[in-house]
Design an enzyme around this catalytic site. Structure first.
Site, mmCIF file in Angstrom:
data_model
loop_
_atom_site.group_PDB
_atom_site.id
_atom_site.type_symbol
_atom_site.label_atom_id
_atom_site.label_comp_id
_atom_site.label_asym_id
_atom_site.label_seq_id
_atom_site.Cartn_x
_atom_site.Cartn_y
_atom_site.Cartn_z
ATOM 1 N N GLY A 403 0.834 -1.203 0.000
ATOM 2 C CA GLY A 403 0.000 0.000 0.000
ATOM 3 C C GLY A 403 0.862 1.244 0.000
ATOM 4 O O GLY A 403 2.095 1.166 0.048
ATOM 5 N N ALA A 404 0.176 2.349 -0.085
ATOM 6 C CA ALA A 404 0.904 3.620 -0.058
ATOM 7 C C ALA A 404 0.365 4.466 1.079
ATOM 8 O O ALA A 404 -0.836 4.698 1.167
ATOM 9 C CB ALA A 404 0.713 4.336 -1.389
ATOM 10 N N GLY A 405 1.249 4.862 1.960
ATOM 11 C CA GLY A 405 0.861 5.748 3.046
ATOM 12 C C GLY A 405 1.273 7.157 2.677
ATOM 13 O O GLY A 405 1.906 7.369 1.633
ATOM 14 N N PHE A 407 3.473 8.941 4.092
ATOM 15 C CA PHE A 407 4.897 9.205 4.279
ATOM 16 C C PHE A 407 5.792 8.259 3.499
ATOM 17 O O PHE A 407 7.001 8.406 3.516
ATOM 18 C CB PHE A 407 5.246 9.106 5.762
ATOM 19 C CG PHE A 407 4.524 10.130 6.587
ATOM 20 C CD1 PHE A 407 4.966 11.439 6.605
ATOM 21 C CD2 PHE A 407 3.406 9.802 7.324
ATOM 22 C CE1 PHE A 407 4.314 12.394 7.351
ATOM 23 C CE2 PHE A 407 2.747 10.750 8.078
ATOM 24 C CZ PHE A 407 3.201 12.058 8.089
ATOM 25 N N GLU A 409 5.983 4.041 1.422
ATOM 26 C CA GLU A 409 5.314 2.786 1.105
ATOM 27 C C GLU A 409 4.961 1.991 2.356
ATOM 28 O O GLU A 409 5.633 2.095 3.371
ATOM 29 C CB GLU A 409 6.238 1.935 0.236
ATOM 30 C CG GLU A 409 6.302 2.450 -1.185
ATOM 31 C CD GLU A 409 7.459 1.871 -1.965
ATOM 32 O OE1 GLU A 409 8.443 1.405 -1.347
ATOM 33 O OE2 GLU A 409 7.384 1.905 -3.196
ATOM 34 N N VAL A 410 3.914 1.186 2.237
ATOM 35 C CA VAL A 410 3.582 0.228 3.290
ATOM 36 C C VAL A 410 3.912 -1.144 2.717
ATOM 37 O O VAL A 410 3.513 -1.461 1.601
ATOM 38 C CB VAL A 410 2.091 0.301 3.683
ATOM 39 C CG1 VAL A 410 1.788 -0.653 4.826
ATOM 40 C CG2 VAL A 410 1.694 1.721 4.056
ATOM 41 N N LYS A 428 5.567 0.213 7.760
ATOM 42 C CA LYS A 428 5.370 1.514 7.123
ATOM 43 C C LYS A 428 6.722 2.190 7.061
ATOM 44 O O LYS A 428 7.437 2.239 8.079
ATOM 45 C CB LYS A 428 4.438 2.378 7.973
ATOM 46 C CG LYS A 428 2.992 1.998 7.866
ATOM 47 C CD LYS A 428 2.142 3.057 8.537
ATOM 48 C CE LYS A 428 0.682 2.727 8.402
ATOM 49 N NZ LYS A 428 -0.170 3.784 8.913
ATOM 50 N N ASP A 521 -11.139 10.278 12.728
ATOM 51 C CA ASP A 521 -11.158 9.845 11.321
ATOM 52 C C ASP A 521 -11.582 8.386 11.238
ATOM 53 O O ASP A 521 -10.994 7.603 10.488
ATOM 54 C CB ASP A 521 -9.775 10.066 10.708
ATOM 55 C CG ASP A 521 -9.821 10.090 9.176
ATOM 56 O OD1 ASP A 521 -10.935 10.078 8.620
ATOM 57 O OD2 ASP A 521 -8.746 10.109 8.551
HETATM 58 P P1 AMP Z 1 -2.130 3.732 5.957
HETATM 59 O O1 AMP Z 1 -0.982 4.610 5.661
HETATM 60 O O2 AMP Z 1 -2.181 3.286 7.384
HETATM 61 O O3 AMP Z 1 -3.449 4.283 5.480
HETATM 62 O O4 AMP Z 1 -1.887 2.386 5.105
HETATM 63 C C1 AMP Z 1 -2.003 2.348 3.711
HETATM 64 C C2 AMP Z 1 -2.487 0.976 3.272
HETATM 65 O O5 AMP Z 1 -1.551 -0.023 3.628
HETATM 66 C C3 AMP Z 1 -3.802 0.556 3.929
HETATM 67 O O6 AMP Z 1 -4.917 1.019 3.250
HETATM 68 C C4 AMP Z 1 -3.713 -0.956 3.890
HETATM 69 O O7 AMP Z 1 -4.129 -1.439 2.644
HETATM 70 C C5 AMP Z 1 -2.223 -1.205 4.025
HETATM 71 N N1 AMP Z 1 -1.878 -1.499 5.441
HETATM 72 C C6 AMP Z 1 -1.541 -0.612 6.390
HETATM 73 N N2 AMP Z 1 -1.291 -1.234 7.553
HETATM 74 C C7 AMP Z 1 -1.472 -2.549 7.332
HETATM 75 C C8 AMP Z 1 -1.384 -3.730 8.154
HETATM 76 N N3 AMP Z 1 -1.055 -3.650 9.443
HETATM 77 N N4 AMP Z 1 -1.629 -4.923 7.593
HETATM 78 C C9 AMP Z 1 -1.984 -4.992 6.284
HETATM 79 N N5 AMP Z 1 -2.099 -3.939 5.471
HETATM 80 C C10 AMP Z 1 -1.844 -2.725 5.978
#
Ligand code: AMP
Length: 758
Positions: A403-405, A407, A409-410, A428, A521
């Site tokens: 995923g993309a946060g 700040f 990549e996740v 993260k 949120d």
């Molecule tokens: P966030 O920055 O927390 O919004 O994370 C971005 C994306 O990464 C999320 O929408 C999830 O798809 C994935 N993600 C974040 N944390 C987790 C986690 N603990 N386990 C699995 N996927 C995650």
């Protein structure tokens, strides 16, 4: 003539001893044994015949050790994109290599340090007290750390890229300069703590000022707890370097740690010192000395509370006390009321000492933990390290990007801690080139998450801050975010499974609201779901909470708010509370039951605000059990005090799960107004014919008269009753308040079966 020139060549060959041809201009032959002439390498030339080497063009050079076949090279250009990270009196610099290496592979970096006065702006060399890690000259990596700088000083660091020919070039040095101002250093840790008189209930301690106070010491903080009971500790403040700690248990071992505070903040705690109280003597088994402490505790507690409330109301704090006062402010207001009952105590110590009982960093209230806002720490790094474990990067294996946060990549990966089994984690990362604020905000989430410990809150494993990239490591949630997961699995779950998900979210939210944390949120996109369909609340930010949410929109007041999920009072005047979280929870319920449908579909944010303000609410999702829809409507009560609390939501969902037939009644199909919002009416007529009948049925008949006198003469009117109203009516007993409110709640669930939206 031709014969003549052939003779000349022959003559030359004879003189040089070579039997081969002479090189033309632009060519050279380094050794007479070479079979042929070579073209001059790049950036070199020769105008002569029979050259054994080529000369370098202007601004190009050759090292003695460079072979003549190698191109002439030049010094590199300046390093690029330098960023700095100041931590008290240390500065971390990072940059990317120069665009032009000058044609050489032996690029290294040199750091020039200048101390610049203000306001004159004159700079001088830093001197030898500054340490460079790993070194100042010949750096191969693109980062360096300077430590032992002076506090509150402007420094300029010039990062110069050099290579093997830099010292031959008369041209000006190519560097990138970074200006930083150091912060004031906090005092160094106290290294010596000595025990003095020891009694069965007290221990006297004394200690030395820290080696480097780095300012005037304003006070010391003494933290102590009974050995192996670290989660419940007490903090005493003292202006002197000695103290007698009273109120201890006989024959018990206590751990003490002390730290000093200057205007720059707290220094690190000393190491742990372990001292034991003396055993209780038979003659003195009843401890007289405790009596006065308990006697004063409530009184002084009340006075202190008044001071604290004064702080809360005035909203101001002096610089020195900000950290302390704001940690108090972080304690939820209701817990202050709790404190009086629990005897928030100031023991009778030295008048210059203040004592508070802490549990996990907060005023200790039995059975209650409160959230600490990391902003209340002078040094945000301290908050991170207080609440998050540092993990060595070598323990983490990154597998793939998931995923993309905001700040960076996740990723998913695995964590192998020493002595533990490897397990999957989410990682993260903080992207390179971050600013100090971005780093602080990024790690802020870990400082918040690290304070929570609940099966429905995403669990923090730890952080990586001592190496790059900076990372936050959490438990791995196989099914990712709930909204995407539901959209992908539309219609695939039983109602009980959906209610199970909602129950988990409500339970996590109950925990957060008990801790005094307002999420702001809450939305299905911020809930994660694992392979067992366990839902966990995630996304805990500081200022970024609403900054990084693509759903957040700017309001007329300038704040960024995810309109569709937010309670009207939070949109209108930023009144974010657990009650506004309850509103958002209602929207999450709607999202879950409709398998990830977008709330209010394609309506614009402005239209949503207007419709909600006019009393319209989302209609029930398809196949929605009536009880669930009624709960949603309750969460969307305009009056925030009338909304159910999270503990009530949890118990209501538990009831539904225990009694699945209660979920069979769907909202009457004819009452569904698809694509239209329904006008919200909290409660129609009820199963009871009169208010008196209802109150009698719940054994609260004594209040009938009061209800009637105050205009609550019909069940419709009763439906509007709030807790505040009950108090105003003189229903002061908590048990009675609960009975009336929960009966009303229950009636609403039952009545919805026949509900017809207006
Ligand atoms: P966030 O920055 O927390 O919004 O994370 C971005 C994306 O990464 C999320 O929408 C999830 O798809 C994935 N993600 C974040 N944390 C987790 C986690 N603990 N386990 C699995 N996927 C995650």
């Amino acid at each position: 003539t031709d014969d003549q020139s052939r003779m000349n060549i022959c003559w030359k060959n004879l003189v040089s001893g070579s039997s081969l041809a002479v090189c033309r201009p632009g060519f050279f032959k380094a050794s007479p044994q070479s079979p042929s002439c070579s073209k001059c390498p790049p950036h070199s030339y020769t105008h002569e015949e029979a050259s054994t080497s080529c000369l370098c063009e202007e601004h190009y050079f050759r090292r003695e050790s460079d072979p003549p076949t190698m191109a002439c090279t030049r010094p590199p250009s300046a390093p690029r994109n330098a960023i700095s990270n100041v931590n008290e009196t240390s500065v971390f610099l990072e940059w990317i290599p120069p665009a032009d290496t000058g044609g050489r592979k032996d690029v290294s970096y040199y750091i020039a340090c200048k101390k610049c006065g203000s306001p004159s702006g004159l700079c001088e060399a830093c001197g030898s007290h500054v340490r460079y890690l790993p070194q100042q000259i010949g750096l191969k990596n693109t980062s360096v750390m300077m430590v032992d700088l002076l506090a509150h000083t402007n420094y300029t660091f010039e990062i110069e890229a050099v290579n093997g020919v830099s010292d031959q070039s008369p041209a000006a040095r190519q560097y990138v300069a970074v200006n930083v101002t150091t912060n004031q250093a906090a005092p160094s840790p106290i290294s010596i703590v000595k025990k003095g008189k020891i009694a069965k209930n007290s221990i006297s301690l004394s200690w030395q000022e820290p080696d480097r106070p780095n300012g005037i010491i304003l006070e010391y903080e003494i933290k102590y707890f009974e050995k192996d009971q670290e989660t419940s500790y007490t903090i005493i403040k003292s202006k002197k370097t000695k103290i007698t700690v009273n109120g201890l248990k006989p024959a018990s071992t206590y751990i003490f740690q002390i730290r000093a505070r200057t205007a720059a903040g707290y220094g690190g705690f000393s190491r742990r010192f372990e001292f034991e109280t003396s055993p209780v003597s038979v003659a003195a088994s009843s401890d007289q000395s405790q009596i006065p402490i308990i006697a004063v505790s409530v009184t002084v507690g009340v006075i202190l509370l008044a001071v604290v409330i004064g702080f809360l109301l005035s909203g101001s704090c002096c610089n020195h006390d900000c950290g302390w006062a704001s940690s108090l402010r972080a304690v939820a207001y209701p817990s202050l009321i709790w404190s009086v009952r629990c005897g928030y105590s100031k023991a009778k110590q030295d008048p210059e000492e203040e004592k508070m009982h802490f549990h996990n960093g907060h005023i200790k209230l039995p059975g209650l933990r409160t959230y600490i806002d990391p902003h209340t720490y002078e040094d945000p790094n301290q908050a991170v390290h207080e609440f998050a474990k540092e993990i060595e990067a070598s323990c983490i294996t990154i597998e793939r990007v998931i995923g993309a946060g905001e700040f960076g990549e996740v990723c998913s990966g695995r964590l192998k801690l020493p002595g533990k089994r490897e397990f999957p984690v989410a990682i993260k990362t903080l992207k390179v080139g971050y600013t100090e604020k971005q780093r602080r905000d990024f790690l802020g989430e870990a400082s918040i998450m690290g304070q929570f410990d609940h099966p429905n809150i995403i669990h923090l494993e730890g952080v990586v801050t001592k190496s790059k990239p900076v990372m936050i490591v959490t438990e791995y949630m196989e099914n990712g975010s709930l909204d995407t997961f539901l959209k992908k699995n539309d219609g695939q779950f039983t109602v009980i499974q959906l209610v199970g998900m909602l129950r988990g979210i409500a339970s996590g939210m109950k925990y957060l609201s008990d801790m005094g944390y307002v999420h702001r949120d809450l939305a299905a996109r911020n809930i994660l779901i694992n392979s067992n369909l366990v839902c966990k609340v995630s996304d805990f930010g500081l200022s970024r909470v609403l900054e990084d949410d693509p759903e957040a929109a700017y309001t007329t007041r300038g704040g960024k708010i995810p309109i569709r999920w937010t309670a009207p009072e939070a949109i209108a005047f930023r009144k974010f509370t657990s009650a506004s979280d309850v509103w958002s929870y209602g929207i999450v319920m709607w999202e879950v039951v409709s398998y990830g449908e977008r709330p209010y579909w394609e309506m614009t944010n402005q239209d949503v605000i207007k419709a909600v303000e006019e009393g319209y609410r989302l209609p029930n999702p398809m196949d929605c059990p009536a009880a669930l829809y009624q709960l949603m409507l309750d969460c969307w009560q305009k009056d925030r005090n009338s909304r159910p609390k999270f503990d009530e939501i949890v118990s209501m969902l538990d009831k539904l799960i225990r009694n699945p037939s209660s979920l069979k009644t769907l909202v009457n199909a004819s009452s569904r107004v698809s694509n239209l919002l329904v006008e919200h009416s909290p409660l129609g007529s009820g199963a009871y014919r009169s208010v008196g009948e209802w109150l009698e049925a719940i054994k609260m008949g004594r209040y009938t008269e009061i209800f009637m006198e105050n205009g609550y003469s019909s069940m419709d009117a009763v439906a509007q009753v709030t807790l505040e109203d009950l108090r105003r009516l003189g229903v002061t007993l908590v048990g009675h308040q609960k009975k009336i409110m929960s009966s009303l709640q229950e009636m609403k669930v039952q009545l919805v079966n026949g509900m017809v939206p207006l």
